[in-house]
Design a protein around this motif. Structure first.
Motif, PDB file in Angstrom:
ATOM      1  N   LEU A   1      39.672  37.357  52.321  1.00 54.57           N
ATOM      2  CA  LEU A   1      41.050  37.340  53.055  1.00 54.57           C
ATOM      3  C   LEU A   1      40.909  36.429  54.354  1.00 54.57           C
ATOM      4  CD1 LEU A   1      43.996  38.080  53.433  1.00 54.57           C
ATOM      5  CD2 LEU A   1      43.151  40.161  54.375  1.00 54.57           C
ATOM      6  N   GLY A   2      39.919  36.630  54.974  1.00 55.01           N
ATOM      7  CA  GLY A   2      39.646  35.714  56.284  1.00 55.01           C
ATOM      8  C   GLY A   2      39.741  34.378  55.932  1.00 55.01           C
ATOM      9  N   ASP A   3      39.070  33.800  55.144  1.00 58.48           N
ATOM     10  CA  ASP A   3      39.353  32.443  54.575  1.00 58.48           C
ATOM     11  C   ASP A   3      40.590  32.173  53.877  1.00 58.48           C
ATOM     12  OD1 ASP A   3      36.374  31.743  55.174  1.00 58.48           O
ATOM     13  OD2 ASP A   3      36.259  30.552  53.235  1.00 58.48           O
ATOM     14  N   LEU A   4      41.140  32.912  53.072  1.00 52.24           N
ATOM     15  CA  LEU A   4      42.467  32.805  52.733  1.00 52.24           C
ATOM     16  C   LEU A   4      43.423  32.317  53.884  1.00 52.24           C
ATOM     17  CD1 LEU A   4      42.550  35.398  49.818  1.00 52.24           C
ATOM     18  CD2 LEU A   4      42.130  32.763  49.564  1.00 52.24           C
ATOM     19  N   LEU A   5      43.522  33.210  54.517  1.00 46.95           N
ATOM     20  CA  LEU A   5      44.397  32.992  55.954  1.00 46.95           C
ATOM     21  C   LEU A   5      44.139  31.703  56.539  1.00 46.95           C
ATOM     22  CD1 LEU A   5      44.436  36.608  57.180  1.00 46.95           C
ATOM     23  CD2 LEU A   5      46.240  35.632  55.689  1.00 46.95           C
ATOM     24  N   ALA A   6      42.860  31.522  56.861  1.00 50.65           N
ATOM     25  CA  ALA A   6      42.341  30.277  57.561  1.00 50.65           C
ATOM     26  C   ALA A   6      42.821  28.925  56.787  1.00 50.65           C
ATOM     27  CB  ALA A   6      40.871  30.122  57.756  1.00 50.65           C
ATOM     28  N   SER A   7      43.051  29.041  55.342  1.00 50.99           N
ATOM     29  CA  SER A   7      43.357  27.786  54.543  1.00 50.99           C
ATOM     30  C   SER A   7      44.683  27.982  54.206  1.00 50.99           C
ATOM     31  CB  SER A   7      42.541  28.191  53.054  1.00 50.99           C
ATOM     32  OG  SER A   7      41.221  28.003  53.413  1.00 50.99           O
ATOM     33  N   HIS A   8      45.638  28.928  55.104  1.00 45.09           N
ATOM     34  CA  HIS A   8      46.997  28.999  54.791  1.00 45.09           C
ATOM     35  C   HIS A   8      47.178  29.087  53.669  1.00 45.09           C
ATOM     36  CE1 HIS A   8      46.997  27.528  58.895  1.00 45.09           C
ATOM     37  NE2 HIS A   8      46.257  26.564  58.696  1.00 45.09           N
ATOM     38  N   ALA A   9      46.636  29.998  52.434  1.00 45.08           N
ATOM     39  CA  ALA A   9      47.199  30.201  51.410  1.00 45.08           C
ATOM     40  C   ALA A   9      47.919  31.562  51.545  1.00 45.08           C
ATOM     41  CB  ALA A   9      45.793  30.650  50.475  1.00 45.08           C
ATOM     42  N   LYS A  10      49.089  31.495  50.522  1.00 48.58           N
ATOM     43  CA  LYS A  10      49.873  32.424  50.511  1.00 48.58           C
ATOM     44  C   LYS A  10      49.262  33.769  49.880  1.00 48.58           C
ATOM     45  CE  LYS A  10      53.582  29.219  50.364  1.00 48.58           C
ATOM     46  NZ  LYS A  10      54.823  28.419  49.600  1.00 48.58           N
ATOM     47  N   VAL A  11      49.339  34.709  50.860  1.00 51.49           N
ATOM     48  CA  VAL A  11      48.664  36.042  50.405  1.00 51.49           C
ATOM     49  C   VAL A  11      49.605  37.130  50.809  1.00 51.49           C
ATOM     50  CG1 VAL A  11      46.647  37.455  50.443  1.00 51.49           C
ATOM     51  CG2 VAL A  11      46.163  35.110  50.829  1.00 51.49           C
ATOM     52  N   PRO A  12      50.172  37.865  49.548  1.00 49.55           N
ATOM     53  CA  PRO A  12      49.480  38.011  48.466  1.00 49.55           C
ATOM     54  C   PRO A  12      50.421  37.141  47.199  1.00 49.55           C
ATOM     55  CG  PRO A  12      50.921  39.851  48.847  1.00 49.55           C
ATOM     56  CD  PRO A  12      51.048  38.976  50.145  1.00 49.55           C
ATOM     57  N   THR A  13      51.321  36.345  47.769  1.00 53.64           N
ATOM     58  CA  THR A  13      52.145  35.503  46.798  1.00 53.64           C
ATOM     59  C   THR A  13      51.523  34.724  45.969  1.00 53.64           C
ATOM     60  OG1 THR A  13      53.826  35.739  48.774  1.00 53.64           O
ATOM     61  CG2 THR A  13      54.335  34.205  46.754  1.00 53.64           C
ATOM     62  N   ASP A  14      50.660  34.084  46.211  1.00 53.85           N
ATOM     63  CA  ASP A  14      49.957  33.060  45.434  1.00 53.85           C
ATOM     64  C   ASP A  14      48.436  33.530  44.989  1.00 53.85           C
ATOM     65  OD1 ASP A  14      52.043  31.523  45.465  1.00 53.85           O
ATOM     66  OD2 ASP A  14      51.066  30.000  46.807  1.00 53.85           O
ATOM     67  N   ILE A  15      47.790  33.970  45.882  1.00 52.59           N
ATOM     68  CA  ILE A  15      46.537  34.723  45.782  1.00 52.59           C
ATOM     69  C   ILE A  15      46.608  36.022  46.258  1.00 52.59           C
ATOM     70  CG2 ILE A  15      43.908  34.706  46.320  1.00 52.59           C
ATOM     71  CD1 ILE A  15      44.910  32.230  45.176  1.00 52.59           C
ATOM     72  N   ALA A  16      46.740  36.806  45.034  1.00 46.96           N
ATOM     73  CA  ALA A  16      46.945  38.608  45.198  1.00 46.96           C
ATOM     74  C   ALA A  16      45.747  39.054  45.493  1.00 46.96           C
ATOM     75  CB  ALA A  16      47.713  38.963  43.969  1.00 46.96           C
ATOM     76  N   CYS A  17      45.914  40.421  46.068  1.00 50.14           N
ATOM     77  CA  CYS A  17      44.710  41.371  46.500  1.00 50.14           C
ATOM     78  C   CYS A  17      44.978  42.560  45.543  1.00 50.14           C
ATOM     79  CB  CYS A  17      44.575  41.689  47.873  1.00 50.14           C
ATOM     80  SG  CYS A  17      46.190  42.300  48.732  1.00 50.14           S
ATOM     81  N   TYR A  18      44.030  43.080  44.845  1.00 44.62           N
ATOM     82  CA  TYR A  18      43.932  44.357  44.035  1.00 44.62           C
ATOM     83  C   TYR A  18      42.576  44.895  44.202  1.00 44.62           C
ATOM     84  CZ  TYR A  18      48.327  42.840  41.555  1.00 44.62           C
ATOM     85  OH  TYR A  18      49.622  42.435  41.083  1.00 44.62           O
ATOM     86  N   PRO A  19      42.825  46.305  44.243  1.00 43.06           N
ATOM     87  CA  PRO A  19      41.450  47.009  44.581  1.00 43.06           C
ATOM     88  C   PRO A  19      40.753  46.731  43.030  1.00 43.06           C
ATOM     89  CG  PRO A  19      43.123  48.759  45.165  1.00 43.06           C
ATOM     90  CD  PRO A  19      43.817  47.249  44.398  1.00 43.06           C
TER      91      PRO A  19
END
Length: 329
Positions: free
Chosen positions: A182-200
């Motif tokens: 998640l830290g890298d996704l946020l740093a890359s300005h990815a849209k989380v969880p719209t484009d890259i979703a997080c599920y257990p």
């Protein structure tokens, strides 16, 4: 430092005691119970808890799944089926590098998710022979082999963060890894969880595999009481922990920090952590230095890695090798 290594260094007398700072800052009331437990030696603080990481996350490129009409898998069998469908369409399913720890973390997610917290603890932390040699272990190893056959051809020596970039770009559909993603996704300005979703990661019973990052000060002529107090108070302050963990993707080790401004994945992780704590489904990671001694951790990860890569290695061989690992501290 992480987990048992804190206790080991403290037992040798190398760590600067932080008990006075802990009292001044009221760590007893403000730190999460697990943070209190991990960072004390003989009931005295010797390390500063910073972040609690969740390791059983499944990160998904939503666009890739939609493109091939695939639903989010809710079990490991469903996940393997999705991997097979993606492979048939020429898509590499999983962002996974050849690092031993990446492969071992995948296994840890599978073992915990398929077997549950009680099984995982008895089989891989306590190394109970009856549980380790059970049908559940064989079923887990069967699925682990199936995953290895699907993903090994597309694997490279990529770092985990390079795998995250492939996930963002749609070159991989899944990444099963900790919340540092998640830290890298946020740093890359990815849209989380719209484009890259997080599920257990899939699990029979919802749970939380964790590790914890802590700082410790070694005893030396430069580590006087004033230095220790300044460093400890700064690193354990709510302001620092909130700012740090918000961009890291992890959870603050204090219970008195509200998560306003955090990504929804972190907010959901905290809810799951609280539930897992109440239900006994919060389990320390073997692979990431929280559950066993460093020697046992390395040996266990090595056997997992060997099984993943060597199809001639039978489940009974894997189980026997794990049973022979020394479990001492």
């Amino acid at each position: 430092m992480e987990g048992p290594s804190i206790q080991s260094w403290a037992a040798l007398g190398f760590l600067h005691e932080l008990e006075q700072v802990a009292k001044d800052e009221n760590w007893h009331d403000n730190l999460l119970p697990v943070a209190q437990q991990v960072n004390q030696y003989q009931q005295r603080y010797v390390a500063i808890p910073i972040a609690i990481h969740r390791l059983n996350w499944m990160w998904i490129n939503q666009k890739v799944l939609r493109q091939y009409g695939l639903a989010v898998p809710e079990s490991w069998d469903a996940l393997i089926d999705v991997f097979e469908r993606l492979k048939k369409n020429g898509v590499e399913p999983l962002a996974l590098g050849k690092d031993q720890w990446q492969v071992a973390l995948l296994f840890e997610n599978l073992a915990f998710g398929y077997g549950g917290a009680d099984y995982y603890q008895r089989a891989f932390i306590q190394m109970d022979p009856a549980v380790l040699n059970s049908d559940t272990t064989h079923e887990i190893l069967h699925r682990f082999r199936a995953i290895s056959r699907l993903v090994k051809p597309g694997m490279s020596h990529m770092r985990w963060d390079e795998g995250t970039q492939l996930l963002i770009e749609g070159e991989r559909a899944f990444q099963i890894s900790g919340d540092w993603v998640l830290g890298d996704l946020l740093a890359s300005h990815a849209k989380v969880p719209t484009d890259i979703a997080c599920y257990p990661a899939p699990a029979e019973h919802p749970g939380f595999i964790y590790n914890m990052d802590s700082f410790a000060l070694f005893n030396s002529p430069r580590t006087d009481e004033q230095t220790a107090a300044v460093v400890s108070k700064t690193l354990s302050s709510p302001e620092f922990l909130k700012a740090f963990n918000r961009v890291k993707g992890a959870l603050p080790a204090r219970s008195d920090i509200k998560l306003n401004g955090f990504n929804s994945c972190s907010i959901n992780a905290k809810k799951d952590m609280e539930t897992a704590t109440k239900t006994g489904q919060m389990i320390p990671s073997i692979v990431d230095s929280m559950a066993v001694s460093p020697i046992a951790q390395q040996a266990t990860s090595s056997e997992i890695y060997r099984y993943f890569n060597d199809e001639t290695m039978k489940p009974d061989d894997f189980i026997l090798h794990l049973q022979n690992i020394p479990r001492g501290e």
